[in-house]
Design an enzyme around this catalytic site. Structure first.
Site, PDB file in Angstrom:
ATOM      1  N   TYR A  19      40.630  44.614 -16.256  1.00  0.00           N
ATOM      2  CA  TYR A  19      41.626  43.718 -16.869  1.00  0.00           C
ATOM      3  C   TYR A  19      41.108  42.306 -16.659  1.00  0.00           C
ATOM      4  O   TYR A  19      39.896  42.076 -16.671  1.00  0.00           O
ATOM      5  CB  TYR A  19      42.977  44.016 -16.204  1.00  0.00           C
ATOM      6  CG  TYR A  19      44.186  43.320 -16.767  1.00  0.00           C
ATOM      7  CD1 TYR A  19      44.358  43.129 -18.132  1.00  0.00           C
ATOM      8  CD2 TYR A  19      45.191  42.873 -15.905  1.00  0.00           C
ATOM      9  CE1 TYR A  19      45.490  42.507 -18.632  1.00  0.00           C
ATOM     10  CE2 TYR A  19      46.330  42.254 -16.398  1.00  0.00           C
ATOM     11  CZ  TYR A  19      46.470  42.075 -17.759  1.00  0.00           C
ATOM     12  OH  TYR A  19      47.587  41.461 -18.242  1.00  0.00           O
ATOM     13  N   LYS A  47      44.487  46.741 -21.446  1.00  0.00           N
ATOM     14  CA  LYS A  47      45.928  46.717 -21.187  1.00  0.00           C
ATOM     15  C   LYS A  47      46.463  48.140 -21.027  1.00  0.00           C
ATOM     16  O   LYS A  47      47.254  48.438 -20.124  1.00  0.00           O
ATOM     17  CB  LYS A  47      46.633  46.030 -22.358  1.00  0.00           C
ATOM     18  CG  LYS A  47      47.843  45.226 -21.974  1.00  0.00           C
ATOM     19  CD  LYS A  47      47.448  43.898 -21.348  1.00  0.00           C
ATOM     20  CE  LYS A  47      48.644  43.041 -21.077  1.00  0.00           C
ATOM     21  NZ  LYS A  47      48.290  41.699 -20.612  1.00  0.00           N
TER      22      LYS A  47
END
Length: 571
Positions: free
Chosen positions: A109, A182
């Site tokens: 991420y 995500k």
């Protein structure tokens, strides 16, 4: 479901029923478990002789791939190693990430995902996700069909048009990586089954000349499409997704400021949709603020709030705080709540007659008469320090991506008028943070209450170790998605967003000096389950849950996929 196997993905770990045999079993990341196949499974699936004879447990495999991961010295190298592992064995990938979640979250991420996005066309290997081109709208529905999931098989669709990627802007087709990243967090943190999600990039062109000039760029080679043609494509996308996958939450990610609010406002009353940059960011910041406000002993309604960098994220934060004031505080009207905020953009303090403001920013603009007696250098562009001196705010929030904007002079001015100033430099990545926690605590003599967008090491000041809260959206959006899926919510309401924030704030314990304002990344599974229960209960209260939870703890827990090898049946 896929043609190669069947599995009930609505429960934690349903039996994996495999149709294929031989090398095809090992080439699918959801059916492959490598040396963890037992002797009996190897015989029935006809994979004897296609791997070493030794049997290895999932835990042993995790140890081996962790050593391989650690051997990479660069963050991008670690990212690519994890990507290759996921393409080979999805259960092993998530078991590794879940075991080392706090360590690996910055790799799968932010911030590493930013470099991966920039390098997408150079490091491209195996396709993952759905690529939808504005130049071929007639292929949109078939492209979604081709992903191989049915109407009841999808909980989440994460989509980006790549215009506002993190702090690096327009990245064209490379934005697919932010959608993939995500959804990886949704799975690792909240147990959303990895085969109940679809990452999507809307390829509407790019204004990034570096990408358009590169022979390796894989997206449409023209400038970014805007206006009615863009809106029509978005409408076709939303309508098609909602028809094909009626239970799916549409998660908008890194949409440009000019479009993010418009899209959310247009569709939030029609379909189940959520913008993480606006609503997720706002919820996690509100949670940190609720914890900080509790420390100050001053009611939220009595705080004066400066938002520096008041774009979609900044105004999303302000909007949720305003709504919280209206719900729980003494503010009886929106005008009273708006009066607590002072938004600042690249053109300075937002003022009522500034034609450069977007529609969503205009309600926050201050009246000219309010600043008429201020001593400022340029009344048409009032800067941050001038606002601080005249407003004497108690809360300073940074979402500007302007590294170092909270200078020593700014911070000391905040501290001059507050016993416990609340200062949140939230911009990512670290280089774009408005200030470092170490500097803020030094300049306020350890009195500031700090939360950041990027991870920072603890800061020792005057005998107190300050653990810095990371205002990471991963504390909110995975649990929100899990809660929506668990109760089959038909909408994401502002009440559900607020419930998520309040549940997160309820996990904070500020009894120790220097304690963080938010839970740590190592507690994401607990955090996500807690948030999910609060979201599902709020959805039920508001009448938007198709399947209200009768035993929330048990039902949410059962819905969480665990990264372990399920039972295998050869069919």
């Amino acid at each position: 479901m896929g043609r190669e196997y069947d599995q009930d993905t609505t429960i934690g770990n349903g039996t994996l029923r495999i149709r294929t045999r031989g090398r095809a079993v090992l080439s699918n990341p959801m059916t492959n478990r490598g040396t963890a196949f037992t002797a009996d499974e190897r015989e029935k699936l006809e994979i004897d002789g296609l791997m070493p004879t030794g049997f290895t447990t999932l835990e042993n495999q995790t140890q081996r791939v962790y050593e391989q991961y650690r051997s990479n010295k660069s963050m991008l190298g670690k990212f690519l190693t994890l990507n290759a592992l996921r393409d080979r064995n999805e259960v092993l990938f998530y078991h590794l990430v879940s075991t080392h979640l706090e360590e690996m979250l910055p790799v799968i991420y932010t911030p590493t995902i930013g470099e991966a996005i920039e390098r997408f066309s150079h490091t491209y290997n195996r396709p993952r996700g759905v690529f939808l081109s504005i130049d071929h709208p007639e292929k949109l529905e078939q492209s979604l069909h081709n992903y191989g999931l049915g109407a009841e098989d999808v909980d989440l669709v994460c989509v980006t048009d790549s215009e506002g990627i993190l702090g690096i802007g327009d990245q064209g087709i490379g934005g697919i990586q932010i959608a993939i990243g995500k959804l990886s967090v949704y799975t690792a943190a909240a147990g959303i089954h990895p085969r109940r999600v679809i990452p999507i990039v809307l390829d509407v062109g790019t204004d990034n000349l570096g990408l358009l000039s590169s022979e390796l760029y894989l997206g449409e080679r023209h400038s970014r499409v805007r206006g009615q043609r863009y809106d029509d494509f978005i409408d076709q996308f939303v309508t098609t997704v909602n028809r094909l996958f009626p239970r799916a939450l549409i998660h908008w990610e890194d949409i440009g400021t000019a479009n993010a609010y418009r899209i959310l406002d247009r569709y939030k009353g029609q379909v189940c949709t959520f913008n993480d940059d606006i609503q997720g960011t706002a919820a996690v910041v509100l949670a940190a603020l609720l914890a900080a406000v509790d420390v100050t002993g001053v009611d939220l309604d009595d705080h004066r709030i400066v938002v520096f960098g008041a774009g979609s994220a900044g105004m999303g934060i302000a909007g949720l705080i305003r709504d919280q004031m209206l719900r729980t505080g003494r503010s009886e009207t929106e005008e009273e709540a708006y009066a607590r905020f002072w938004p600042i953009g690249i053109q300075g303090l937002y003022l009522e007659d500034d034609h450069r403001l977007h529609e969503f920013q205009k309600p926050w603009a201050r009246k000219r008469v309010e600043v008429s007696d201020w001593d400022v250098r340029d009344p048409g562009q009032i800067g941050l320090l001038e606002v601080i001196r005249n407003v004497r705010p108690t809360i300073l929030i940074g979402t500007s991506t302007k590294g170092g904007a909270f200078t020593q002079e700014v911070v000391e001015e905040m501290a001059r008028h507050n016993t416990r100033p609340i200062i949140f430099p939230l911009s990512n990545p670290t280089s774009r943070a408005e200030a470092t926690p170490a500097d803020i605590l030094e300049w306020t003599d350890g009195r500031a209450l700090v939360a950041t967008g990027s991870p920072f090491d603890p800061v020792d000041h005057d005998g107190v170790r300050h653990t810095i809260a990371q205002s990471n959206n991963a504390l909110i959006f995975p649990g929100l998605g899990l809660g929506v899926a668990a109760c089959r919510a038909t909408r994401v309401t502002e009440g559900m967003i607020a419930a998520a924030a309040e549940a997160l704030a309820g996990l904070v314990n500020m009894w120790r000096p220097g304690a963080p304002l938010l839970p740590g990344m190592s507690d994401l599974r607990l955090v996500s389950a807690t948030v999910a229960i609060a979201v599902a209960q709020q959805a039920t209260d508001e009448g938007v849950a198709e399947r209200p939870l009768t035993d929330p703890v048990q039902q949410v827990f059962e819905r969480m996929w665990q990264p372990r090898y399920p039972d295998v049946e050869a069919i």
